[in-house]
Structures are given as C-alpha cells and as structure tokens.
Scaffold this active site. Structure first.
Site, PDB file in Angstrom:
ATOM      1  N   GLU A  91       8.742  -4.205  10.923  1.00  0.00           N
ATOM      2  CA  GLU A  91       9.160  -2.908  10.366  1.00  0.00           C
ATOM      3  C   GLU A  91       9.734  -2.011  11.458  1.00  0.00           C
ATOM      4  O   GLU A  91       9.144  -1.859  12.541  1.00  0.00           O
ATOM      5  CB  GLU A  91       7.956  -2.219   9.685  1.00  0.00           C
ATOM      6  CG  GLU A  91       8.347  -0.889   9.049  1.00  0.00           C
ATOM      7  CD  GLU A  91       7.379  -0.380   7.999  1.00  0.00           C
ATOM      8  OE1 GLU A  91       6.457  -1.116   7.591  1.00  0.00           O
ATOM      9  OE2 GLU A  91       7.561   0.785   7.572  1.00  0.00           O
ATOM     10  N   ASP A 127      -1.125  -6.161  -0.245  1.00  0.00           N
ATOM     11  CA  ASP A 127      -1.251  -5.475   1.037  1.00  0.00           C
ATOM     12  C   ASP A 127      -2.694  -4.982   1.142  1.00  0.00           C
ATOM     13  O   ASP A 127      -3.155  -4.236   0.260  1.00  0.00           O
ATOM     14  CB  ASP A 127      -0.321  -4.240   0.947  1.00  0.00           C
ATOM     15  CG  ASP A 127       0.303  -3.883   2.248  1.00  0.00           C
ATOM     16  OD1 ASP A 127      -0.001  -4.528   3.252  1.00  0.00           O
ATOM     17  OD2 ASP A 127       1.127  -2.944   2.238  1.00  0.00           O
ATOM     18  N   ASP A 158       0.836  -1.205   0.000  1.00  0.00           N
ATOM     19  CA  ASP A 158       0.000   0.000   0.000  1.00  0.00           C
ATOM     20  C   ASP A 158       0.876   1.262   0.000  1.00  0.00           C
ATOM     21  O   ASP A 158       0.368   2.382  -0.051  1.00  0.00           O
ATOM     22  CB  ASP A 158      -1.039  -0.007   1.140  1.00  0.00           C
ATOM     23  CG  ASP A 158      -0.440  -0.044   2.529  1.00  0.00           C
ATOM     24  OD1 ASP A 158       0.798  -0.150   2.648  1.00  0.00           O
ATOM     25  OD2 ASP A 158      -1.208   0.045   3.511  1.00  0.00           O
ATOM     26  N   SER A 159       2.212   1.043   0.004  1.00  0.00           N
ATOM     27  CA  SER A 159       3.147   2.153  -0.215  1.00  0.00           C
ATOM     28  C   SER A 159       2.889   2.780  -1.582  1.00  0.00           C
ATOM     29  O   SER A 159       3.333   3.896  -1.856  1.00  0.00           O
ATOM     30  CB  SER A 159       4.592   1.646  -0.142  1.00  0.00           C
ATOM     31  OG  SER A 159       4.757   0.512  -0.974  1.00  0.00           O
ATOM     32  N   GLU A 167      -1.951  -5.581   8.609  1.00  0.00           N
ATOM     33  CA  GLU A 167      -1.131  -4.963   9.652  1.00  0.00           C
ATOM     34  C   GLU A 167      -1.749  -5.101  11.034  1.00  0.00           C
ATOM     35  O   GLU A 167      -2.970  -5.097  11.182  1.00  0.00           O
ATOM     36  CB  GLU A 167      -0.966  -3.457   9.365  1.00  0.00           C
ATOM     37  CG  GLU A 167      -0.119  -3.158   8.159  1.00  0.00           C
ATOM     38  CD  GLU A 167       0.123  -1.660   7.964  1.00  0.00           C
ATOM     39  OE1 GLU A 167      -0.175  -0.860   8.882  1.00  0.00           O
ATOM     40  OE2 GLU A 167       0.606  -1.298   6.886  1.00  0.00           O
ATOM     41  N   LYS A 204      -1.487  -9.329   2.867  1.00  0.00           N
ATOM     42  CA  LYS A 204      -0.766  -8.863   4.061  1.00  0.00           C
ATOM     43  C   LYS A 204      -1.688  -7.955   4.857  1.00  0.00           C
ATOM     44  O   LYS A 204      -2.348  -7.088   4.274  1.00  0.00           O
ATOM     45  CB  LYS A 204       0.512  -8.114   3.671  1.00  0.00           C
ATOM     46  CG  LYS A 204       1.250  -7.552   4.895  1.00  0.00           C
ATOM     47  CD  LYS A 204       2.659  -7.116   4.566  1.00  0.00           C
ATOM     48  CE  LYS A 204       2.775  -5.715   4.014  1.00  0.00           C
ATOM     49  NZ  LYS A 204       2.246  -4.647   4.892  1.00  0.00           N
TER      50      LYS A 204
HETATM   51  O1  KIV Z   1       3.460  -0.984   1.725  1.00  0.00           O
HETATM   52  C1  KIV Z   1       4.555  -1.559   1.623  1.00  0.00           C
HETATM   53  O2  KIV Z   1       5.263  -1.450   0.623  1.00  0.00           O
HETATM   54  C2  KIV Z   1       4.973  -2.385   2.760  1.00  0.00           C
HETATM   55  C3  KIV Z   1       6.332  -2.973   2.777  1.00  0.00           C
HETATM   56  C4  KIV Z   1       7.447  -2.044   2.594  1.00  0.00           C
HETATM   57  C5  KIV Z   1       6.527  -3.906   3.915  1.00  0.00           C
HETATM   58  O3  KIV Z   1       4.188  -2.605   3.629  1.00  0.00           O
END
Ligand code: KIV
Length: 266
Positions: free
Chosen positions: A184, A85, A46-47, A116, A114
């Site tokens: 992280e 994510d 989600d980055s 959190e 993924k």
């Molecule tokens: O959103 C993302 O890219 C991440 C990773 C860097 C772990 O959560």
C-alpha cells in the site's frame, strides 16, 4: 460449473504473467454482483470501519463486526476467493487468540485472512495460521492499523534502503507461508522491484501498475463514499448521485400521491 478461485489460482496467474483483480465488499448483494462481474478476490476490508460504519479510522472496528460482514459477503460469493481483513488487536495479543479469531472468519465462510505489518511475532502468527490451514494475505508498505505509529498517511518505500527492507519483510512473510502481499502506498518503481523479486503475488493498493494484482475499495470504484477518495482510486460510477436521485424521486412520488400505483397494491 463455476471454478472457484483458490490461492493456487492466484499463484498460477502470477507465474503466467497475468493479472488478477481484488475489490472490497461489505454486504451480500454487492459481493454477489462483483463476483458475477468476474472479480477474482473479494476482500472484506477493515476499510468498512469508515465506508460502512462511519468511523474515523480502521481502529474502531472489532472482531464481532467483521464476523457479521464476513458472513454476509461469503454468502454472496460463488467464484472469487473471499478474504477477511483481521481488525486491529484481533491477532496481536498472542498466537492462540490470533488462531481463534482468524479461525472464526474461516468458519463463517472466508477462504483466507489478511493481516498487517511485520515483526518476528507476525511471522510466528503467519506460520501458525498457515499450519492450521488458514491462508494468509500479508500487508506491507503503508499499514492503516499503524497510522499512529507511522505519523499519518505517508508513502512508504521511497529510498533504496526502505525498499530493500520491505522486500526482505515480504520474503520472510512468504517463507512463513503468506500466499500474497498487499503493497500500500509504495512508489511504482519500488513495487516493481519487490514484485519482480518475490514468488508470491503482490497486490497494489496505490503501488502502481507492475504489481500482479490491483485492489480498490468498492465504495471508491462505485462513487459511493464521498468523504475522502485517495489519489490512486478510480471512480467508475456515481452511486452517491444515483442514490440521492432515486431517493428524491421516491420522496416526491410519496408526497404527490404518485406512489403507490394501482399495480403496486394488493
Ligand atoms: O481495508 C481495506 O479495504 C484494505 C484494502 C484496501 C487493501 O486493506
């Protein structure tokens, strides 16, 4: 024939004391190239909220956007495990909504999701997703979706009590069915202790060299995103300069009449 990476492959890598690599990707061609390069897990992080969509935090990206990126990346990958994510508020309201949203990503080609954080509710979500056949990568330590509650980008797990708490959370998530856990911004020695006491692989995102895997945002690795680079990221290229250079040359060729050439016309 290409042998697809599965969650069992990652488990075996940890058991054998080897390491695996994780990179983010947000589009078809990048996913294809990093897969060809041998990266083991491709994460639609989600980055992408910041690096692909220009938002300020990950909070602004939603399920519909993650679906588009998941579809594109999954099409590009043959070998790596594809993990989506799950964005902020996509698995928090109730378990059935979590299953629906995560299931959509699997339908679009992801092999796992993924999520959190840690709570009794998150454990329920992990259990139900696992029972449904949706493998879950957990994410502890600094969790960007909790940025406002954590009070900023802060290192987590600095004291013995804090490390023990993260380890207990990771063990509970493992018991609920999580197949791996991202740590992280956790000090290296804390992540070492957690990794040594957990059977599932730990994936370091700024948590040092003792984890079973390393993850970075591909735009940091390629030198493409220049607004902010975390201390733990390593830049292997300068894509920003490369793009500017190519664009400048094209601009000049257009304006001086050098493009197109005779070979570039019908
Ligand atoms: O959103 C993302 O890219 C991440 C990773 C860097 C772990 O959560």
């Amino acid at each position: 024939m290409i042998k697809k990476v599965t969650i069992n492959t990652l488990k075996k890598i940890k058991e054998e004391g080897r390491k695996f690599s994780v990179l983010t990707a947000y589009d078809y061609s990048t996913a294809k190239y990093i897969d060809e390069a041998g990266i083991d897990v491709v994460l639609i992080g989600d980055s992408l909220a910041m690096v692909a969509l220009g938002y300020e935090t990950t909070h602004s990206v939603g399920v519909d956007e993650m679906k588009i990126f998941t579809k594109a990346v999954a099409k590009g990958v043959n070998r790596a495990l594809v993990v989506t994510d799950m964005p902020f508020l996509s698995y928090h309201a109730d378990v059935s909504e979590a299953i629906k949203n995560c299931g959509e990503m699997i339908r679009l080609g992801a092999n796992a999701v993924k999520i959190e954080g840690y709570s009794q509710y998150i454990l329920q979500v992990v259990t139900r997703l696992t029972e449904t056949g949706i493998p879950v990568m957990a994410h502890l330590g600094f969790t960007p979706q909790f940025l406002n509650s954590l009070g900023g980008y802060k290192i987590q797990g600095k004291t013995k009590e804090a490390v023990d708490e993260i380890l207990q959370q990771a063990k509970d998530l493992e018991k609920a069915g999580a197949f791996s856990v991202v740590l992280e911004m956790v000090p290296q020695e804390s992540a070492k202790y957690i990794s040594e006491n957990l059977s599932i692989p730990t994936i370091s995102c700024g948590a040092g060299k003792y984890c079973d895997a390393q993850v970075l945002v591909s735009d940091d690795v390629f030198g493409k995103y220049s607004e902010f680079t975390p201390k733990f990221a390593r830049k292997y290229g300068d894509m920003k300069e490369f793009i500017i250079d190519c664009a400048k040359k094209f601009d000049e060729d257009v304006k001086t009449g050098k493009f197109p050439a005779e070979t570039e016309v019908f």
